[in-house]
Motif scaffolding. Sequence first.
Motif, PDB file in Angstrom:
ATOM      1  N   THR A 156      41.147 -23.957 -84.159  1.00 40.04           N
ATOM      2  CA  THR A 156      41.638 -22.541 -83.949  1.00 40.04           C
ATOM      3  C   THR A 156      42.653 -23.050 -82.982  1.00 40.04           C
ATOM      4  OG1 THR A 156      40.153 -22.356 -81.964  1.00 40.04           O
ATOM      5  CG2 THR A 156      39.462 -21.324 -84.005  1.00 40.04           C
ATOM      6  N   GLY A 157      43.736 -22.044 -82.634  1.00 37.47           N
ATOM      7  CA  GLY A 157      44.897 -22.358 -81.973  1.00 37.47           C
ATOM      8  C   GLY A 157      45.186 -21.053 -81.116  1.00 37.47           C
ATOM      9  N   SER A 158      45.807 -21.395 -79.977  1.00 38.16           N
ATOM     10  CA  SER A 158      46.089 -20.359 -79.327  1.00 38.16           C
ATOM     11  C   SER A 158      47.479 -20.676 -78.417  1.00 38.16           C
ATOM     12  CB  SER A 158      45.422 -19.936 -78.248  1.00 38.16           C
ATOM     13  OG  SER A 158      44.697 -20.884 -77.166  1.00 38.16           O
ATOM     14  N   TYR A 159      48.193 -19.541 -77.911  1.00 39.15           N
ATOM     15  CA  TYR A 159      49.440 -19.700 -77.120  1.00 39.15           C
ATOM     16  C   TYR A 159      49.682 -18.770 -76.115  1.00 39.15           C
ATOM     17  CZ  TYR A 159      54.293 -20.502 -75.757  1.00 39.15           C
ATOM     18  OH  TYR A 159      55.385 -20.893 -74.858  1.00 39.15           O
ATOM     19  N   ALA A 160      50.268 -18.966 -74.995  1.00 40.27           N
ATOM     20  CA  ALA A 160      50.476 -18.029 -73.947  1.00 40.27           C
ATOM     21  C   ALA A 160      51.611 -18.465 -73.373  1.00 40.27           C
ATOM     22  CB  ALA A 160      49.168 -17.935 -72.935  1.00 40.27           C
ATOM     23  N   PRO A 161      52.584 -17.558 -73.154  1.00 44.67           N
ATOM     24  CA  PRO A 161      53.868 -18.027 -72.236  1.00 44.67           C
ATOM     25  C   PRO A 161      53.787 -18.409 -71.108  1.00 44.67           C
ATOM     26  CG  PRO A 161      54.185 -15.774 -73.487  1.00 44.67           C
ATOM     27  CD  PRO A 161      52.735 -16.051 -73.628  1.00 44.67           C
ATOM     28  N   SER A 162      54.483 -19.214 -70.613  1.00 39.93           N
ATOM     29  CA  SER A 162      54.121 -20.329 -69.310  1.00 39.93           C
ATOM     30  C   SER A 162      54.600 -19.320 -68.025  1.00 39.93           C
ATOM     31  CB  SER A 162      54.961 -21.552 -69.195  1.00 39.93           C
ATOM     32  OG  SER A 162      56.288 -21.240 -69.335  1.00 39.93           O
ATOM     33  N   TYR A 163      55.423 -18.324 -68.346  1.00 39.44           N
ATOM     34  CA  TYR A 163      55.693 -17.609 -67.001  1.00 39.44           C
ATOM     35  C   TYR A 163      54.644 -16.509 -66.941  1.00 39.44           C
ATOM     36  CZ  TYR A 163      58.488 -13.898 -64.407  1.00 39.44           C
ATOM     37  OH  TYR A 163      58.988 -13.092 -63.412  1.00 39.44           O
ATOM     38  N   THR A 222      57.159 -13.154 -80.864  1.00 45.71           N
ATOM     39  CA  THR A 222      55.826 -12.922 -81.584  1.00 45.71           C
ATOM     40  C   THR A 222      55.783 -14.160 -82.913  1.00 45.71           C
ATOM     41  OG1 THR A 222      55.974 -10.589 -81.529  1.00 45.71           O
ATOM     42  CG2 THR A 222      54.239 -11.523 -83.135  1.00 45.71           C
ATOM     43  N   VAL A 223      56.846 -14.370 -83.609  1.00 46.52           N
ATOM     44  CA  VAL A 223      56.691 -15.338 -84.457  1.00 46.52           C
ATOM     45  C   VAL A 223      56.584 -16.799 -83.861  1.00 46.52           C
ATOM     46  CG1 VAL A 223      57.877 -16.408 -86.310  1.00 46.52           C
ATOM     47  CG2 VAL A 223      57.990 -14.268 -86.255  1.00 46.52           C
ATOM     48  N   SER A 224      57.585 -17.058 -82.609  1.00 45.36           N
ATOM     49  CA  SER A 224      57.544 -18.391 -82.211  1.00 45.36           C
ATOM     50  C   SER A 224      56.164 -18.660 -81.522  1.00 45.36           C
ATOM     51  CB  SER A 224      58.491 -18.578 -81.121  1.00 45.36           C
ATOM     52  OG  SER A 224      58.297 -17.887 -80.089  1.00 45.36           O
ATOM     53  N   GLU A 273      53.422 -21.757 -82.710  1.00 46.47           N
ATOM     54  CA  GLU A 273      52.883 -22.781 -81.662  1.00 46.47           C
ATOM     55  C   GLU A 273      51.386 -22.694 -81.873  1.00 46.47           C
ATOM     56  OE1 GLU A 273      52.393 -25.881 -79.399  1.00 46.47           O
ATOM     57  OE2 GLU A 273      53.954 -25.092 -80.374  1.00 46.47           O
ATOM     58  N   ALA A 274      50.681 -21.520 -81.879  1.00 48.10           N
ATOM     59  CA  ALA A 274      49.212 -21.442 -81.973  1.00 48.10           C
ATOM     60  C   ALA A 274      48.669 -22.161 -83.466  1.00 48.10           C
ATOM     61  CB  ALA A 274      48.801 -19.896 -82.204  1.00 48.10           C
ATOM     62  N   GLY A 275      49.372 -21.866 -84.473  1.00 51.08           N
ATOM     63  CA  GLY A 275      49.292 -22.494 -85.546  1.00 51.08           C
ATOM     64  C   GLY A 275      49.243 -23.837 -85.512  1.00 51.08           C
TER      65      GLY A 275
END
Length: 68
Positions: free
Chosen positions: A8-15, A50-52, A56-58
């Motif tokens: 599984t993968g996830s991503y959250a913006p750093s700001y 949303t795509v980027s 990254e999560a993928g």
Amino acid sequence: MTGTICGTGSYAPSYTMDNNDIAKLVETSDEWIRERTGVERRHIAGKETTVSMAVEAGRRACQCRNCT
């Protein structure tokens, strides 16, 4: 046919912005926001789309070491 979830993968913006940052923009307070929403801070997308973020999560999901 069977399938296995091997990553599984996830991503959250750093700001991030906390409630005190939000309170500077609108007439409210950290206490008011936290009491009603339970939210302390939030991640804010800047350059990310949303795509980027999905890409990254993928990528992170594909880094599974147990997959065969």
